[in-house]
Design a protein around this motif. Structure first.
Motif, PDB file in Angstrom:
ATOM      1  N   THR A 104       0.833  -1.201   0.000  1.00 24.81           N
ATOM      2  CA  THR A 104       0.000   0.000   0.000  1.00 24.81           C
ATOM      3  C   THR A 104       0.865   1.247   0.000  1.00 24.81           C
ATOM      4  OG1 THR A 104      -1.735  -1.150   1.241  1.00 24.81           O
ATOM      5  CG2 THR A 104      -1.794   1.258   1.241  1.00 24.81           C
ATOM      6  N   SER A 105       0.584   2.157  -0.903  1.00 29.19           N
ATOM      7  CA  SER A 105       1.335   3.409  -0.960  1.00 29.19           C
ATOM      8  C   SER A 105       1.172   4.176   0.344  1.00 29.19           C
ATOM      9  CB  SER A 105       0.833   4.272  -2.121  1.00 29.19           C
ATOM     10  OG  SER A 105       1.494   5.518  -2.137  1.00 29.19           O
ATOM     11  N   GLY A 106       2.282   4.610   0.914  1.00 29.92           N
ATOM     12  CA  GLY A 106       2.264   5.359   2.161  1.00 29.92           C
ATOM     13  C   GLY A 106       2.706   4.571   3.365  1.00 29.92           C
ATOM     14  N   VAL A 107       2.932   3.256   3.209  1.00 32.44           N
ATOM     15  CA  VAL A 107       3.331   2.434   4.360  1.00 32.44           C
ATOM     16  C   VAL A 107       4.748   2.766   4.815  1.00 32.44           C
ATOM     17  CG1 VAL A 107       4.313   0.469   3.077  1.00 32.44           C
ATOM     18  CG2 VAL A 107       3.197   0.088   5.302  1.00 32.44           C
ATOM     19  N   LEU A 108       5.550   3.373   3.931  1.00 30.86           N
ATOM     20  CA  LEU A 108       6.909   3.779   4.291  1.00 30.86           C
ATOM     21  C   LEU A 108       6.844   5.062   5.104  1.00 30.86           C
ATOM     22  CD1 LEU A 108       9.968   3.259   3.904  1.00 30.86           C
ATOM     23  CD2 LEU A 108       9.841   4.704   1.861  1.00 30.86           C
ATOM     24  N   ARG A 109       6.960   4.964   6.420  1.00 29.48           N
ATOM     25  CA  ARG A 109       6.793   6.125   7.295  1.00 29.48           C
ATOM     26  C   ARG A 109       7.347   5.814   8.675  1.00 29.48           C
ATOM     27  NH1 ARG A 109       0.709   6.223   9.143  1.00 29.48           N
ATOM     28  NH2 ARG A 109       0.348   4.043   9.709  1.00 29.48           N
ATOM     29  N   SER A 110       7.695   6.848   9.412  1.00 28.37           N
ATOM     30  CA  SER A 110       8.229   6.659  10.761  1.00 28.37           C
ATOM     31  C   SER A 110       7.159   6.834  11.828  1.00 28.37           C
ATOM     32  CB  SER A 110       9.390   7.625  11.024  1.00 28.37           C
ATOM     33  OG  SER A 110       8.955   8.968  10.910  1.00 28.37           O
ATOM     34  N   ASP A 111       6.219   7.752  11.626  1.00 25.89           N
ATOM     35  CA  ASP A 111       5.135   7.964  12.584  1.00 25.89           C
ATOM     36  C   ASP A 111       3.946   7.123  12.131  1.00 25.89           C
ATOM     37  OD1 ASP A 111       3.072   8.851  14.238  1.00 25.89           O
ATOM     38  OD2 ASP A 111       3.791  10.919  14.246  1.00 25.89           O
ATOM     39  N   ILE A 112       3.638   6.074  12.892  1.00 24.97           N
ATOM     40  CA  ILE A 112       2.607   5.131  12.453  1.00 24.97           C
ATOM     41  C   ILE A 112       1.296   5.292  13.232  1.00 24.97           C
ATOM     42  CG2 ILE A 112       4.370   3.496  11.732  1.00 24.97           C
ATOM     43  CD1 ILE A 112       3.704   1.816  14.211  1.00 24.97           C
ATOM     44  N   ARG A 113       1.132   6.402  13.910  1.00 23.57           N
ATOM     45  CA  ARG A 113      -0.050   6.574  14.757  1.00 23.57           C
ATOM     46  C   ARG A 113      -1.319   6.885  13.984  1.00 23.57           C
ATOM     47  NH1 ARG A 113       2.379  10.867  18.930  1.00 23.57           N
ATOM     48  NH2 ARG A 113       3.200  11.624  16.911  1.00 23.57           N
ATOM     49  N   THR A 114      -1.197   7.333  12.736  1.00 26.21           N
ATOM     50  CA  THR A 114      -2.378   7.686  11.952  1.00 26.21           C
ATOM     51  C   THR A 114      -2.637   6.653  10.859  1.00 26.21           C
ATOM     52  OG1 THR A 114      -1.060   9.021  10.435  1.00 26.21           O
ATOM     53  CG2 THR A 114      -2.033  10.145  12.336  1.00 26.21           C
ATOM     54  N   SER A 115      -3.895   6.580  10.423  1.00 21.98           N
ATOM     55  CA  SER A 115      -4.226   5.781   9.257  1.00 21.98           C
ATOM     56  C   SER A 115      -3.820   6.542   8.002  1.00 21.98           C
ATOM     57  CB  SER A 115      -5.716   5.453   9.238  1.00 21.98           C
ATOM     58  OG  SER A 115      -6.038   4.516  10.246  1.00 21.98           O
ATOM     59  N   PHE A 116      -3.710   5.829   6.871  1.00 18.41           N
ATOM     60  CA  PHE A 116      -3.215   6.443   5.645  1.00 18.41           C
ATOM     61  C   PHE A 116      -3.899   5.793   4.448  1.00 18.41           C
ATOM     62  CE2 PHE A 116      -0.686   2.796   6.569  1.00 18.41           C
ATOM     63  CZ  PHE A 116      -0.305   2.252   5.358  1.00 18.41           C
ATOM     64  N   ALA A 117      -3.485   6.209   3.255  1.00 15.77           N
ATOM     65  CA  ALA A 117      -4.014   5.670   2.000  1.00 15.77           C
ATOM     66  C   ALA A 117      -5.537   5.785   1.925  1.00 15.77           C
ATOM     67  CB  ALA A 117      -3.578   4.225   1.813  1.00 15.77           C
ATOM     68  N   ARG A 172       0.888   0.548  11.901  1.00 15.25           N
ATOM     69  CA  ARG A 172       1.609  -0.296  10.956  1.00 15.25           C
ATOM     70  C   ARG A 172       2.486   0.604  10.099  1.00 15.25           C
ATOM     71  NH1 ARG A 172      -0.987  -5.330  10.657  1.00 15.25           N
ATOM     72  NH2 ARG A 172      -3.051  -5.326  11.672  1.00 15.25           N
ATOM     73  N   GLY A 173       3.725   0.184   9.860  1.00 20.32           N
ATOM     74  CA  GLY A 173       4.598   0.996   9.021  1.00 20.32           C
ATOM     75  C   GLY A 173       5.929   0.326   8.775  1.00 20.32           C
ATOM     76  N   VAL A 174       6.612   0.825   7.747  1.00 20.47           N
ATOM     77  CA  VAL A 174       7.913   0.300   7.330  1.00 20.47           C
ATOM     78  C   VAL A 174       8.933   1.425   7.355  1.00 20.47           C
ATOM     79  CG1 VAL A 174       9.217  -0.738   5.424  1.00 20.47           C
ATOM     80  CG2 VAL A 174       6.857  -1.458   5.863  1.00 20.47           C
ATOM     81  N   GLN A 175      10.132   1.114   7.811  1.00 22.16           N
ATOM     82  CA  GLN A 175      11.265   2.032   7.758  1.00 22.16           C
ATOM     83  C   GLN A 175      12.490   1.274   7.273  1.00 22.16           C
ATOM     84  OE1 GLN A 175      12.104   5.691   9.191  1.00 22.16           O
ATOM     85  NE2 GLN A 175      10.347   5.443   7.842  1.00 22.16           N
TER      86      GLN A 175
END
Length: 290
Positions: A104-117, A172-175
């Motif tokens: 999913t576009s946007g999963v690359l992020r450091s702050d994972i507290r918010t929903s995205f996409a 959820r997130g990837v770094q």
């Protein structure tokens, strides 16, 4: 990278291509060989004890609040653990659909507290900033740069986005790891749900380009939240039944952490400082045999 998470799939793919080239240059085309330590089985993977004679000074979880303790510990491979029923890594279904947040576009992020996409929502809870140090146990604990780490965990009420909360994909997130082998995530202290000790799931991939599905992972495991941090956070309120549930579990009785040694549990427990009002900051070391 969280400031770029709304710039679309093309932007993400461009980052992935650059990371893939950098990863190949850094690794010299070498292949990663994983050695796990006796944790819970995962998808048929056998975990075997592994440790090197290399000794390094690292921080270890102490279960205290407001202070951190530094000690000398053996650099060893992190135990393999199950990815559990809520990974969203392409290994299972969520609400009747194959779930893979990694694509999913946007999963690359450091702050994972918010929903995205396209989803909106912010996970409530005590802030936690966690730095993961990825090291090679076969090379004097040398830093592993340009690897990708995916983390996910329950919210303050013990619920998982996508599965329990289909209209949310937060926490959820990837770094990617930097030149020092570090990846830092901003999240919340997870809640405690029935049957499990409070924890954070993670998967390690050789590069960002390969962080597209669970089958490509080099390691899957979990971090245990320091006991005193859990007690302080849950007592402060806002965590539903977490305080009561926490009294009914421990790392020793947990069906994931229970078969690990005390040394392994210490290594899998982040060292955190802070308090429920200001939040917590800390780090944890993950060892791979490369």
């Amino acid at each position: 990278m969280h400031d770029d998470h709304d710039r679309g799939l093309l932007f993400d793919l461009q980052i992935m291509r650059r990371r893939q080239l950098l990863g190949l240059m850094a690794a010299g085309g070498g292949a990663l060989m994983l050695q796990g330590c006796g944790g819970s089985g995962d998808s048929g993977t056998t975990a075997t004890s592994s440790a090197t004679t290399t000794t390094t000074t690292t921080t270890t979880g102490t279960g205290t609040t407001g202070t951190g303790t530094t000690g000398s510990t053996t650099c060893a491979s992190t135990p393999t653990e199950t990815n559990g029923p809520y990974p969203a890594d392409g290994s299972n279904m969520a609400n009747g659909v194959l779930s893979n947040i990694l694509n999913t576009s946007g999963v690359l992020r450091s702050d994972i507290r918010t929903s995205f996409a396209g989803l909106s929502g912010t996970a409530a809870g005590v802030p936690l900033t966690l730095t993961i140090n990825l090291v090679n146990v076969n090379s004097a604990c040398a830093a592993l740069a340009d690897y990708a780490i995916y983390i996910w965990h329950a919210d303050a009420l013990g619920q998982y986005s996508i599965y329990d909360l289909p209209q949310q994909n937060y926490l959820r997130g990837v770094q990617t790891t930097n030149a020092n082998g570090q990846a830092t995530f901003t999240t919340i202290v997870p809640g405690c749900y029935a049957g499990r000790y409070p924890h954070i799931h993670f998967e390690v991939f050789r590069s960002l380009a390969t962080a597209t599905a669970y089958a490509n992972r080099s390691l899957v495991s979990q971090f245990a939240i320091p006991a005193a941090v859990c007690q302080a956070v849950y007592a402060a309120g806002g965590y539903g039944q977490s305080a009561q549930r926490f009294t009914q579990t421990s790392t020793a009785s947990d069906n994931v952490f229970g078969d690990n040694t005390s040394a392994q549990i210490a290594a899998m427990t982040p060292s955190l400082t802070g308090d429920p009002t200001a939040g917590y900051t800390g780090s944890v070391t993950v060892g791979l045999a490369v």
